[in-house]
Design a protein around this motif. Structure first.
Motif, PDB file in Angstrom:
ATOM      1  N   ILE A   8       7.443   3.146  -2.961  1.00 14.16           N
ATOM      2  CA  ILE A   8       8.147   3.886  -4.012  1.00 14.16           C
ATOM      3  C   ILE A   8       9.213   2.996  -4.660  1.00 14.16           C
ATOM      4  O   ILE A   8       9.337   2.943  -5.896  1.00 14.16           O
ATOM      5  CB  ILE A   8       8.777   5.161  -3.445  1.00 14.16           C
ATOM      6  CG1 ILE A   8       7.680   6.146  -3.021  1.00 14.16           C
ATOM      7  CG2 ILE A   8       9.704   5.817  -4.466  1.00 14.16           C
ATOM      8  CD1 ILE A   8       8.201   7.373  -2.295  1.00 14.16           C
ATOM      9  N   ALA A   9      10.002   2.294  -3.828  1.00 14.81           N
ATOM     10  CA  ALA A   9      11.069   1.441  -4.354  1.00 14.81           C
ATOM     11  C   ALA A   9      10.506   0.309  -5.199  1.00 14.81           C
ATOM     12  O   ALA A   9      11.006   0.014  -6.289  1.00 14.81           O
ATOM     13  CB  ALA A   9      11.901   0.886  -3.203  1.00 14.81           C
ATOM     14  N   ALA A  10       9.447  -0.341  -4.713  1.00 14.07           N
ATOM     15  CA  ALA A  10       8.877  -1.476  -5.440  1.00 14.07           C
ATOM     16  C   ALA A  10       8.187  -1.027  -6.721  1.00 14.07           C
ATOM     17  O   ALA A  10       8.278  -1.707  -7.750  1.00 14.07           O
ATOM     18  CB  ALA A  10       7.889  -2.219  -4.542  1.00 14.07           C
ATOM     19  N   PHE A  11       7.490   0.097  -6.679  1.00 16.10           N
ATOM     20  CA  PHE A  11       6.850   0.625  -7.884  1.00 16.10           C
ATOM     21  C   PHE A  11       7.912   0.927  -8.937  1.00 16.10           C
ATOM     22  O   PHE A  11       7.775   0.561 -10.112  1.00 16.10           O
ATOM     23  CB  PHE A  11       6.053   1.876  -7.554  1.00 16.10           C
ATOM     24  CG  PHE A  11       5.276   2.430  -8.719  1.00 16.10           C
ATOM     25  CD1 PHE A  11       3.981   1.998  -8.963  1.00 16.10           C
ATOM     26  CD2 PHE A  11       5.838   3.377  -9.566  1.00 16.10           C
ATOM     27  CE1 PHE A  11       3.260   2.504 -10.046  1.00 16.10           C
ATOM     28  CE2 PHE A  11       5.134   3.872 -10.648  1.00 16.10           C
ATOM     29  CZ  PHE A  11       3.836   3.441 -10.884  1.00 16.10           C
ATOM     30  N   GLY A  12       8.984   1.588  -8.494  1.00 13.67           N
ATOM     31  CA  GLY A  12      10.077   1.881  -9.426  1.00 13.67           C
ATOM     32  C   GLY A  12      10.735   0.625  -9.950  1.00 13.67           C
ATOM     33  O   GLY A  12      11.093   0.540 -11.131  1.00 13.67           O
ATOM     34  N   ALA A  13      10.887  -0.377  -9.079  1.00 13.21           N
ATOM     35  CA  ALA A  13      11.504  -1.636  -9.503  1.00 13.21           C
ATOM     36  C   ALA A  13      10.638  -2.347 -10.537  1.00 13.21           C
ATOM     37  O   ALA A  13      11.144  -2.890 -11.526  1.00 13.21           O
ATOM     38  CB  ALA A  13      11.712  -2.542  -8.294  1.00 13.21           C
ATOM     39  N   GLY A  14       9.315  -2.344 -10.316  1.00 10.57           N
ATOM     40  CA  GLY A  14       8.416  -2.964 -11.280  1.00 10.57           C
ATOM     41  C   GLY A  14       8.490  -2.292 -12.632  1.00 10.57           C
ATOM     42  O   GLY A  14       8.511  -2.957 -13.675  1.00 10.57           O
ATOM     43  N   MET A 205       5.049  -6.461  -3.418  1.00  5.90           N
ATOM     44  CA  MET A 205       4.507  -7.220  -4.537  1.00  5.90           C
ATOM     45  C   MET A 205       3.402  -6.437  -5.235  1.00  5.90           C
ATOM     46  O   MET A 205       3.351  -6.366  -6.469  1.00  5.90           O
ATOM     47  CB  MET A 205       3.981  -8.571  -4.048  1.00  5.90           C
ATOM     48  CG  MET A 205       5.059  -9.557  -3.670  1.00  5.90           C
ATOM     49  SD  MET A 205       4.413 -11.023  -2.817  1.00  5.90           S
ATOM     50  CE  MET A 205       3.608 -11.862  -4.181  1.00  5.90           C
ATOM     51  N   LEU A 206       2.513  -5.827  -4.447  1.00  5.53           N
ATOM     52  CA  LEU A 206       1.424  -5.043  -5.023  1.00  5.53           C
ATOM     53  C   LEU A 206       1.963  -3.819  -5.757  1.00  5.53           C
ATOM     54  O   LEU A 206       1.540  -3.510  -6.885  1.00  5.53           O
ATOM     55  CB  LEU A 206       0.453  -4.612  -3.920  1.00  5.53           C
ATOM     56  CG  LEU A 206      -0.317  -5.743  -3.231  1.00  5.53           C
ATOM     57  CD1 LEU A 206      -1.103  -5.198  -2.047  1.00  5.53           C
ATOM     58  CD2 LEU A 206      -1.247  -6.446  -4.215  1.00  5.53           C
ATOM     59  N   ALA A 207       2.918  -3.129  -5.127  1.00  7.08           N
ATOM     60  CA  ALA A 207       3.479  -1.927  -5.749  1.00  7.08           C
ATOM     61  C   ALA A 207       4.285  -2.276  -6.997  1.00  7.08           C
ATOM     62  O   ALA A 207       4.237  -1.549  -7.997  1.00  7.08           O
ATOM     63  CB  ALA A 207       4.355  -1.183  -4.740  1.00  7.08           C
ATOM     64  N   ALA A 208       5.025  -3.388  -6.959  1.00  2.59           N
ATOM     65  CA  ALA A 208       5.820  -3.799  -8.118  1.00  2.59           C
ATOM     66  C   ALA A 208       4.926  -4.187  -9.289  1.00  2.59           C
ATOM     67  O   ALA A 208       5.249  -3.908 -10.452  1.00  2.59           O
ATOM     68  CB  ALA A 208       6.725  -4.969  -7.743  1.00  2.59           C
ATOM     69  N   THR A 209       3.794  -4.831  -8.993  1.00  2.45           N
ATOM     70  CA  THR A 209       2.854  -5.186 -10.054  1.00  2.45           C
ATOM     71  C   THR A 209       2.297  -3.932 -10.719  1.00  2.45           C
ATOM     72  O   THR A 209       2.216  -3.845 -11.954  1.00  2.45           O
ATOM     73  CB  THR A 209       1.696  -6.027  -9.486  1.00  2.45           C
ATOM     74  OG1 THR A 209       2.235  -7.212  -8.879  1.00  2.45           O
ATOM     75  CG2 THR A 209       0.730  -6.429 -10.585  1.00  2.45           C
TER      76      THR A 209
END
Length: 247
Positions: A8-14, A205-209
């Protein structure tokens, strides 16, 4: 649960980095929240957002090619040197010391984000006497970026304005290229030092992308004022939480 928090954090950050910036406000606290020590969390956060810099650099290749090659090479080398120094400073920082510094860095990054346009405007109006493409100022900014990545893009744009640059597309191209170089040397240094929590980094990395891809349509529909408010709320909120735990 930890994996869900990181995704959730990485997806939001991306998504945030695509539309306005501020992804560090989500990735770093999430990593610390799940129990990763602060220094390792900062290193892992840098790895998590690295693909976004690569994409940005590729997207701005025409703008970067508009610069003289010798100038671009010199600026890249200065950035690499500063990024390496900043990364080494992080490596020798204890978790206790970094925990005290983090809230100040988060608060500073939030203020820079909020006042970014005015900072660039002020910089553009005070170019007299400032050496164009100076090494010292860029080196200092790169040291900051190697140590803590938050707000780096805005600081770089302000520096370019101080240099007298006015074409925002070329400025963004140079920013993307130098940010990619700085992030690359930082990721290499952190990996060699064994600071990166790779299981968390790969997931993020995958979620941020994916979040970066999803951020494009969001940028077209959400008013910038609303985005700025959301990011500022996150930034100030995270700063307050870290101040509370540090002091």
């Amino acid at each position: 649960m930890d994996i869900i928090i990181l995704i959730i954090a990485a997806f939001g950050a991306g998504a945030l980095n695509t539309v306005a910036g501020g992804g560090t406000f989500l990735t770093l606290p999430a990593l610390i929240f799940i129990g990763i020590p602060p220094v390792a969390a900062n290193a892992t956060s840098a790895v998590a957002v690295f693909p976004g810099y690569a994409g940005g650099a590729l997207g701005f290749l025409p703008e970067m090619r508009s610069f003289d090659r010798s100038l671009l090479l010199r600026l890249t080398l200065v950035t690499l040197a500063g990024g390496l120094v900043g990364s080494l400073l992080l490596m020798v920082s204890s978790d206790a010391a970094f925990s005290v510094i983090v809230p100040f860095l988060l608060l500073a990054a939030t203020l820079v984000f909020l006042w970014g346009e005015r900072i660039r405007g002020w910089a553009a109006a005070t170019t007299h006497g400032v050496a164009p493409y100076g090494n010292i100022a860029l080196f200092a900014v790169a040291v900051y970026g190697g140590y803590f990545n938050g707000g780096l893009g805005i600081v770089l744009l302000a520096l370019f304005a101080l240099w007298g640059m006015t074409d925002l597309h070329r400025m963004n191209g140079l920013k993307s290229g130098l940010s990619f170089a700085l992030s690359g040397i930082s990721v290499m240094a952190f990996a060699v030092a064994g600071l990166v929590e790779w299981n968390a980094a790969i997931v993020m990395m995958l979620a941020a992308t994916a979040g970066g891809y999803a951020g494009a349509p969001l940028a077209r529909h959400i008013p910038m004022r609303t985005l700025r408010f959301i990011i500022a709320t996150i930034g100030f909120g995270m700063s307050a939480i870290f101040f509370f735990h540090a002091f």
